[in-house]
Design a protein around this motif. Structure first.
Motif, PDB file in Angstrom:
ATOM      1  N   ARG A 105       9.499   1.570   0.916  1.00 55.24           N
ATOM      2  CA  ARG A 105       9.472   0.659   0.161  1.00 55.24           C
ATOM      3  C   ARG A 105       8.986  -1.217   0.834  1.00 55.24           C
ATOM      4  N   ARG A 106      10.210  -1.347   1.232  1.00 53.93           N
ATOM      5  CA  ARG A 106      10.611  -2.611   1.584  1.00 53.93           C
ATOM      6  C   ARG A 106       9.121  -2.954   2.743  1.00 53.93           C
ATOM      7  N   SER A 107       9.023  -2.032   3.402  1.00 51.14           N
ATOM      8  CA  SER A 107       8.324  -2.039   4.699  1.00 51.14           C
ATOM      9  C   SER A 107       6.788  -2.962   4.051  1.00 51.14           C
ATOM     10  N   ALA A 108       6.545  -1.884   2.973  1.00 46.69           N
ATOM     11  CA  ALA A 108       5.205  -1.709   2.308  1.00 46.69           C
ATOM     12  C   ALA A 108       5.218  -3.962   1.618  1.00 46.69           C
ATOM     13  N   ILE A 144      -1.364  -0.092   5.808  1.00 45.09           N
ATOM     14  CA  ILE A 144      -0.514   0.049   5.587  1.00 45.09           C
ATOM     15  C   ILE A 144       0.854   0.427   5.075  1.00 45.09           C
ATOM     16  N   ALA A 145       0.283  -0.387   3.963  1.00 47.06           N
ATOM     17  CA  ALA A 145       1.249  -0.706   2.764  1.00 47.06           C
ATOM     18  C   ALA A 145       1.405   0.443   2.181  1.00 47.06           C
ATOM     19  N   PRO A 184       5.799   1.643  -8.903  1.00 44.05           N
ATOM     20  CA  PRO A 184       4.911   0.854  -8.404  1.00 44.05           C
ATOM     21  C   PRO A 184       4.957   0.061  -7.037  1.00 44.05           C
ATOM     22  N   VAL A 185       4.612  -0.164  -5.849  1.00 46.35           N
ATOM     23  CA  VAL A 185       3.998  -1.298  -5.281  1.00 46.35           C
ATOM     24  C   VAL A 185       3.408  -2.244  -5.102  1.00 46.35           C
ATOM     25  N   THR A 199      -2.635  -4.299  -4.572  1.00 49.70           N
ATOM     26  CA  THR A 199      -2.238  -3.651  -5.302  1.00 49.70           C
ATOM     27  C   THR A 199      -2.526  -2.467  -5.914  1.00 49.70           C
ATOM     28  N   ALA A 200      -4.380  -2.920  -5.953  1.00 51.41           N
ATOM     29  CA  ALA A 200      -5.107  -1.842  -6.435  1.00 51.41           C
ATOM     30  C   ALA A 200      -5.192  -0.700  -6.165  1.00 51.41           C
TER      31      ALA A 200
END
Length: 319
Positions: A127-130, A151-152, A167-168, A295-296
C-alpha cells in the motif's frame, strides 16, 4: 428506450526536444550537455519502491513454511513492474540522458525488511508503494503517469490478496478546482462520464439477474459507487461551465444476459473495460485530474478482481 439505431454500445472500448545550442567564439567552443529526462527522478523513486518489495518477497519466500503459491505470483508482478520502469530509464539514456539505469539486482534496506515478519506487514508495504506512485502523477509525462497508475492498481490488488482491503486513493490534484484547468479537461471528463453512464445501466441489468444473496448485495454496492463517480464527473463539468452529456436512453449489451452466470460475466466485463478507460484517462487528462482517474482505476481493478478477473501486472494496460 430509444430505438436500436440510437443505442450506445456497452463495450466501453469505443470510448475512446529540447534542442541544445552551443555558443562561443572560434577560440572557445562549449559542448552542450545532453537533455535530462524530466521523468527520471520519479522513475528512480518507483524503481526503489519495487526493489524494497522484491527484497521483502524474497525474504518471506525464503522463510520456512512460506506461502509460495500466494507470494510467488505477486513477486512476479513486481518484477514486471521493475522491468517496465527500468526500460523507461534505458530508453531515456539512449536518447541522451546521462542518468544510469539501476542495477538489475534488487535489494531493500535491511531495516525495512526486518519488519516484514508477516503478510500484514507485506500488505502495508504494498500500500505504501502504491501511495508513493500516485503522489508522482502530476509531476511526470502522460506515458509514465499511466504506467505508475497501473502499477499502483496492481499493488492495491496485491495488498487485497494479502488481506488489506483498505481503499487506495490518490491525493487530489493541486489545481483540480481551477475552472480554467477544468475547461481543458472537458473532453476527457465527458469520456469518463459516458463510461460511468454505461456502467450504471449495466449494473441495473446485473442486479436484476442475480439471486437475493451476497452477490446481489455486492452488485448494489458497486452500482452505488458508479453512480457516485458519475455524479462527481458531472459536478466537474458544471464547474467548467460545460453541460454534462446525458445518459443514453438504452445501451446495447455485449451479450445476452438471462442468468446469474451471465450477470456475473457482465459485471466482470464492465469493470475490466473500465480499467482500460481509466488507465487511458490518466494519460489523457491534464495533470491535476490524473489522481481522480488513478483512484477510479484502483477501484475498478479491485471490483474486477471481485467478479473473477484474471491477475495482471498492469491493470487497464493491454499487453
Amino acid at each position: 428506450m430509444q430505438p436500436p439505431s440510437r443505442r450506445t454500445v456497452l463495450s466501453l472500448g469505443l470510448l475512446t526536444t529540447l534542442t541544445a545550442c552551443t555558443s562561443g567564439s572560434d577560440e572557445h567552443h562549449t559542448t552542450a550537455e545532453p537533455p535530462r529526462d524530466p521523468d527520471t527522478p520519479a522513475r528512480l523513486r518507483a524503481v526503489a519502491a519495487t526493489d524494497r518489495l522484491l527484497g521483502a518477497y524474497d525474504e518471506l519466500l525464503a522463510a520456512p513454511g512460506a506461502r509460495t503459491a500466494l507470494l510467488q505470483p505477486l513477486r512476479e508482478d513486481t518484477a514486471q513492474h521493475r522491468a517496465a520502469l527500468v526500460q523507461g530509464l534505458l530508453t531515456a539514456s539512449a536518447s541522451g540522458s546521462d542518468t544510469p539505469a539501476p542495477t538489475a539486482t534488487p535489494a531493500g534496506p535491511a531495516a525495512t525488511l526486518a519488519t516484514l515478519a508477516d503478510l500484514a506487514a507485506l500488505a502495508a508495504l504494498e500500500r505504501r508503494s502504491a501511495d508513493s506512485h500516485l503522489h508522482d502523477l502530476e509531476e511526470v509525462g502522460p506515458d509514465l503517469a499511466r504506467l505508475l497508475a497501473a502499477i499502483a492498481a496492481s499493488e492495491a490488488l496485491h495488498a487485497a490478496a494479502l488481506g488489506d482491503q483498505t481503499p487506495v486513493a490518490a491525493p487530489e490534484g493541486r489545481t483540480a478546482t481551477n475552472p480554467a484547468a477544468t475547461a481543458a479537461a472537458v473532453p476527457a471528463i465527458q469520456t469518463a462520464l459516458g463510461a460511468e453512464h454505461a456502467a450504471v445501466y449495466g449494473y441495473g441489468v446485473v442486479g436484476a439477474h442475480l439471486p437475493d444473496d451476497r452477490q446481489r448485495a455486492d452488485a448494489r454496492g458497486t452500482h452505488a459507487a458508479h453512480q457516485a463517480r458519475r455524479d462527481a464527473w458531472q459536478r466537474l463539468l458544471v464547474t467548467a461551465a460545460a453541460s454534462p452529456a446525458p445518459a443514453a436512453g438504452g445501451y446495447q449489451l455485449p451479450f445476452p444476459v438471462a442468468s446469474p452466470a451471465d450477470a456475473t460475466r457482465l459485471a466482470l466485463h464492465l469493470e475490466t473495460r473500465l480499467t482500460t478507460v481509466y488507465a487511458d484517462l490518466v494519460a489523457t487528462l491534464p495533470a491535476p485530474y490524473r489522481p481522480r482517474a488513478a483512484t477510479a482505476l484502483c477501484e475498478t481493478a479491485l471490483c474486477a478482481r471481485q467478479w473473477g478477473a484474471p491477475a495482471t501486472a498492469f491493470p487497464g494496460v493491454p499487453g
